[in-house]
Design a protein around this motif. Sequence first.
Motif, PDB file in Angstrom:
ATOM      1  N   LYS A  12      73.023  60.497  57.844  1.00  0.00           N
ATOM      2  CA  LYS A  12      74.053  61.142  57.028  1.00  0.00           C
ATOM      3  C   LYS A  12      74.585  60.165  56.000  1.00  0.00           C
ATOM      4  CE  LYS A  12      75.836  64.540  60.262  1.00  0.00           C
ATOM      5  NZ  LYS A  12      76.971  64.808  61.158  1.00  0.00           N
ATOM      6  N   TRP A  25      86.628  51.676  72.540  1.00  0.00           N
ATOM      7  CA  TRP A  25      85.736  52.168  71.480  1.00  0.00           C
ATOM      8  C   TRP A  25      84.978  51.047  70.783  1.00  0.00           C
ATOM      9  CZ3 TRP A  25      83.757  56.841  70.561  1.00  0.00           C
ATOM     10  CH2 TRP A  25      84.315  57.906  71.290  1.00  0.00           C
ATOM     11  N   ARG A  66      76.809  57.920  53.697  1.00  0.00           N
ATOM     12  CA  ARG A  66      78.027  57.125  53.868  1.00  0.00           C
ATOM     13  C   ARG A  66      78.685  56.920  52.516  1.00  0.00           C
ATOM     14  NH1 ARG A  66      77.000  58.353  58.632  1.00  0.00           N
ATOM     15  NH2 ARG A  66      77.020  56.819  60.333  1.00  0.00           N
ATOM     16  N   ARG A 110      71.315  64.922  69.035  1.00  0.00           N
ATOM     17  CA  ARG A 110      71.756  66.013  69.914  1.00  0.00           C
ATOM     18  C   ARG A 110      70.569  66.739  70.549  1.00  0.00           C
ATOM     19  NH1 ARG A 110      74.755  65.381  65.538  1.00  0.00           N
ATOM     20  NH2 ARG A 110      76.980  64.929  65.797  1.00  0.00           N
ATOM     21  N   LEU A 116      74.522  59.749  71.513  1.00  0.00           N
ATOM     22  CA  LEU A 116      75.591  60.504  70.842  1.00  0.00           C
ATOM     23  C   LEU A 116      76.899  60.140  71.534  1.00  0.00           C
ATOM     24  CD1 LEU A 116      76.554  62.960  69.015  1.00  0.00           C
ATOM     25  CD2 LEU A 116      76.233  64.367  71.044  1.00  0.00           C
ATOM     26  N   THR A 117      77.971  59.967  70.755  1.00  0.00           N
ATOM     27  CA  THR A 117      79.293  59.847  71.397  1.00  0.00           C
ATOM     28  C   THR A 117      79.902  61.240  71.441  1.00  0.00           C
ATOM     29  OG1 THR A 117      80.168  59.228  69.227  1.00  0.00           O
ATOM     30  CG2 THR A 117      79.805  57.440  70.794  1.00  0.00           C
ATOM     31  N   TYR A 118      79.668  61.920  72.541  1.00  0.00           N
ATOM     32  CA  TYR A 118      80.222  63.270  72.704  1.00  0.00           C
ATOM     33  C   TYR A 118      81.616  63.154  73.326  1.00  0.00           C
ATOM     34  CZ  TYR A 118      81.206  67.717  74.927  1.00  0.00           C
ATOM     35  OH  TYR A 118      81.838  68.851  75.349  1.00  0.00           O
ATOM     36  N   THR A 119      82.579  63.852  72.716  1.00  0.00           N
ATOM     37  CA  THR A 119      83.971  63.768  73.186  1.00  0.00           C
ATOM     38  C   THR A 119      84.460  65.169  73.583  1.00  0.00           C
ATOM     39  OG1 THR A 119      84.524  63.807  70.820  1.00  0.00           O
ATOM     40  CG2 THR A 119      84.716  61.698  71.922  1.00  0.00           C
ATOM     41  N   ARG A 126      70.595  53.861  62.800  1.00  0.00           N
ATOM     42  CA  ARG A 126      71.159  54.653  63.898  1.00  0.00           C
ATOM     43  C   ARG A 126      71.747  55.972  63.417  1.00  0.00           C
ATOM     44  NH1 ARG A 126      75.570  56.082  64.407  1.00  0.00           N
ATOM     45  NH2 ARG A 126      75.561  57.545  66.103  1.00  0.00           N
ATOM     46  N   ILE A 127      71.359  57.070  64.074  1.00  0.00           N
ATOM     47  CA  ILE A 127      72.015  58.349  63.812  1.00  0.00           C
ATOM     48  C   ILE A 127      72.337  59.010  65.148  1.00  0.00           C
ATOM     49  CG2 ILE A 127      70.831  58.732  61.596  1.00  0.00           C
ATOM     50  CD1 ILE A 127      69.099  60.826  63.002  1.00  0.00           C
ATOM     51  N   SER A 128      73.284  59.928  65.129  1.00  0.00           N
ATOM     52  CA  SER A 128      73.612  60.677  66.340  1.00  0.00           C
ATOM     53  C   SER A 128      72.492  61.642  66.669  1.00  0.00           C
ATOM     54  CB  SER A 128      74.904  61.471  66.138  1.00  0.00           C
ATOM     55  OG  SER A 128      75.980  60.589  66.003  1.00  0.00           O
TER      56      SER A 128
HETATM   57  C1  LIG Z   1      84.984  59.128  68.064  1.00  0.00           C
HETATM   58  C2  LIG Z   1      83.812  60.044  67.841  1.00  0.00           C
HETATM   59  C3  LIG Z   1      83.784  61.282  68.445  1.00  0.00           C
HETATM   60  C4  LIG Z   1      82.685  62.138  68.274  1.00  0.00           C
HETATM   61  N1  LIG Z   1      82.637  63.327  68.941  1.00  0.00           N
HETATM   62  C5  LIG Z   1      81.540  64.121  68.827  1.00  0.00           C
HETATM   63  C6  LIG Z   1      81.431  65.319  69.592  1.00  0.00           C
HETATM   64  O1  LIG Z   1      82.302  65.668  70.391  1.00  0.00           O
HETATM   65  N2  LIG Z   1      80.323  66.089  69.417  1.00  0.00           N
HETATM   66  C7  LIG Z   1      79.315  65.728  68.558  1.00  0.00           C
HETATM   67  O2  LIG Z   1      78.338  66.456  68.456  1.00  0.00           O
HETATM   68  N3  LIG Z   1      79.391  64.580  67.825  1.00  0.00           N
HETATM   69  C8  LIG Z   1      80.472  63.772  67.962  1.00  0.00           C
HETATM   70  N4  LIG Z   1      80.534  62.584  67.247  1.00  0.00           N
HETATM   71  C9  LIG Z   1      79.423  62.192  66.366  1.00  0.00           C
HETATM   72  C10 LIG Z   1      79.779  62.345  64.885  1.00  0.00           C
HETATM   73  O3  LIG Z   1      79.764  63.696  64.531  1.00  0.00           O
HETATM   74  C11 LIG Z   1      78.774  61.544  64.042  1.00  0.00           C
HETATM   75  O4  LIG Z   1      78.845  60.180  64.391  1.00  0.00           O
HETATM   76  C12 LIG Z   1      79.004  61.677  62.537  1.00  0.00           C
HETATM   77  O5  LIG Z   1      78.803  62.999  62.120  1.00  0.00           O
HETATM   78  C13 LIG Z   1      78.108  60.756  61.722  1.00  0.00           C
HETATM   79  O6  LIG Z   1      76.771  61.039  61.990  1.00  0.00           O
HETATM   80  P1  LIG Z   1      75.763  59.910  62.541  1.00  0.00           P
HETATM   81  O7  LIG Z   1      76.325  59.393  63.835  1.00  0.00           O
HETATM   82  O8  LIG Z   1      74.459  60.622  62.744  1.00  0.00           O
HETATM   83  O9  LIG Z   1      75.668  58.849  61.516  1.00  0.00           O
HETATM   84  C14 LIG Z   1      81.626  61.735  67.440  1.00  0.00           C
HETATM   85  C15 LIG Z   1      81.670  60.481  66.817  1.00  0.00           C
HETATM   86  C16 LIG Z   1      82.726  59.627  67.037  1.00  0.00           C
HETATM   87  C17 LIG Z   1      82.710  58.255  66.418  1.00  0.00           C
END
Ligand SMILES: Cc1cc2nc3c(=O)[nH]c(=O)nc-3n(C[C@H](O)[C@H](O)[C@H](O)COP(=O)(O)O)c2cc1C
Length: 203
Positions: free
Chosen positions: A174, A118, A176, A15, A136-139, A11-13
């Motif tokens: 990414k 969470w 770890r 966008r 993606l968890t966008y905040t 799993r990766i984020s």
């Molecule tokens: C609590 C939390 C808040 C996050 N907020 C944002 C955000 O606002 N925008 C964004 O682009 N990514 C956000 N992320 C994603 C992180 O940047 C990302 O999980 C981290 O860089 C690791 O990359 P990966 O998820 O690809 O393994 C958030 C992740 C978490 C857990």
Amino acid sequence: LVNLLDLASRRISTRKFSSEEIRIEDVIYAIEVARQAPSGANRQPWRFIIVYDNELKMEIRKYCEEVEKIFHEKAPTWMKKWLSEKGITWRKEFLTTAPLLILVFGKRNEPYWVQSVWLAIGYMLLALEEKGLASLTYTPPRVDWANRLLNVPTEYILQTIIPIGISKEENKKKIRFELKDILYCNKWNNPCKNLQILEGNEI
Ligand SMILES: Cc1cc2nc3c(=O)[nH]c(=O)nc-3n(C[C@H](O)[C@H](O)[C@H](O)COP(=O)(O)O)c2cc1C
């Protein structure tokens, strides 16, 4: 059989999303998984809104970009530098390119409500991965607009917006921290033996 370590490792984020449609059943499945999460005093302080209406997605993006612009303007110099190095701007295209968003709300004043919500989100991310869906968890830096826009009672606070879809991302996983750098046995800084038992599962 699905292996949780494989799912979590893969799993990766995301966008960047393709315009490809997704199966709503898969999204409901992920929320069904999230529903099983433990929570403080079993109060289950999570609520979810699925948004696939294109106009509403555009409105959500507009609000997010407004608060992002202010956030970026007001950011201290070091953060501005960090943001520009990372290529992060106030633009949040993924809020309209992803075919679907899940907005996750937490009920404030419940015991451990933030932690509980969470935890459910974590469950959900793995379930989405299992279904081959990117997320993606966008905040967003401010969230009060969401209550007004979506008629959400004020005791619920938006915790994250999760765009969901098919990935167009070229990013790799990414890095770890290594297990030995984050895990101790019995006392702080005391290394654990037998960490190699996990080796067979490493990606
Ligand atoms: C609590 C939390 C808040 C996050 N907020 C944002 C955000 O606002 N925008 C964004 O682009 N990514 C956000 N992320 C994603 C992180 O940047 C990302 O999980 C981290 O860089 C690791 O990359 P990966 O998820 O690809 O393994 C958030 C992740 C978490 C857990």
